[in-house]
Design an enzyme around this catalytic site. Sequence first.
Site, PDB file in Angstrom:
ATOM      1  N   ASP A   1       0.896  -1.112   0.169  1.00  0.00           N
ATOM      2  CA  ASP A   1      -0.059  -0.120  -0.014  1.00  0.00           C
ATOM      3  C   ASP A   1       0.868   1.394   0.030  1.00  0.00           C
ATOM      4  O   ASP A   1       2.067   1.140   0.274  1.00  0.00           O
ATOM      5  CB  ASP A   1      -0.872   0.009   1.167  1.00  0.00           C
ATOM      6  CG  ASP A   1      -1.742   1.165   1.497  1.00  0.00           C
ATOM      7  OD1 ASP A   1      -2.452   1.649   0.402  1.00  0.00           O
ATOM      8  OD2 ASP A   1      -1.788   1.761   2.421  1.00  0.00           O
TER       9      ASP A   1
ATOM     10  N   ASP B   1      -0.070   4.935   0.997  1.00  0.00           N
ATOM     11  CA  ASP B   1      -0.362   6.112   2.160  1.00  0.00           C
ATOM     12  C   ASP B   1      -0.358   5.340   3.327  1.00  0.00           C
ATOM     13  O   ASP B   1      -1.224   4.419   3.605  1.00  0.00           O
ATOM     14  CB  ASP B   1      -1.813   6.882   1.864  1.00  0.00           C
ATOM     15  CG  ASP B   1      -1.634   7.894   0.641  1.00  0.00           C
ATOM     16  OD1 ASP B   1      -0.566   8.535   0.502  1.00  0.00           O
ATOM     17  OD2 ASP B   1      -2.464   7.588  -0.085  1.00  0.00           O
TER      18      ASP B   1
ATOM     19  N   ASP C   1      -1.603  -0.845   5.919  1.00  0.00           N
ATOM     20  CA  ASP C   1      -2.030  -0.610   7.237  1.00  0.00           C
ATOM     21  C   ASP C   1      -3.379  -0.420   7.559  1.00  0.00           C
ATOM     22  O   ASP C   1      -3.907  -0.002   8.666  1.00  0.00           O
ATOM     23  CB  ASP C   1      -1.403   0.852   7.522  1.00  0.00           C
ATOM     24  CG  ASP C   1      -2.067   2.062   6.715  1.00  0.00           C
ATOM     25  OD1 ASP C   1      -2.175   1.876   5.303  1.00  0.00           O
ATOM     26  OD2 ASP C   1      -2.435   3.077   7.180  1.00  0.00           O
TER      27      ASP C   1
END
Length: 222
Positions: free
Chosen positions: A13, A15, A171
């Site tokens: 991922d 961001d 996250d």
Amino acid sequence: MRSGCFPRCVLFDLDGTLLDSAPDMAATVNRMRAARGAPPMPLAELRPHVSKGARAMSAAAFPELGGEVPAEMIQEFLAVYGEELGRHGNAFDGIEAMLSALEADGARWGIVTNKPEYLARNLMSSLGWEQRSGVLIGGDTLAERKPHPLPLLHAAEAMGFAVADCVYVGDDERDILAARAAGMRSLVALWGYRLQHDDPLTWQADAMAATPADLLDPDAWP
């Protein structure tokens, strides 16, 4: 657990995983708030919402909307964010060392994000990742986005790897849901952005890491 070497392919991922983009996002929403005569929103208040996307960040910045964010505000957010892109945020501490360790071991890596592809691509050269990342899939690259497994499956195929040879690192819960749906091993980046009620232990990832430095150990990977 694996032992001795890194996964052959790691998909990340963006961001909250590779990139601490919260400062860029804060600059964006605070320009929007200033235009409406509102005071700045503290970075700490916005940070937990960053991995949830433009709509969630706009809702957090303007709680008076009650979560009902009009489409024109999303477009305004993306336009302003395009101007603030890369001006304030940077890769998280330890990310460059971790990526270099993967590359030194002969592993390849790529990015699968829900950020619009044009915004993600605009960041790549400033981060020095344009030639290093083997694939970049944005939230609008394909017909589906995370938590649908298609972006991960497409990225693995584009890089020439079987799903079994890949690990996805993210996250947010939808990152882990996408990986599980794709049949891909997953790892939670605990250094990223989470709301207070989020509990990564319930996401059923294959592994978790507290810091990017932890991933310098091949045995930390699933």
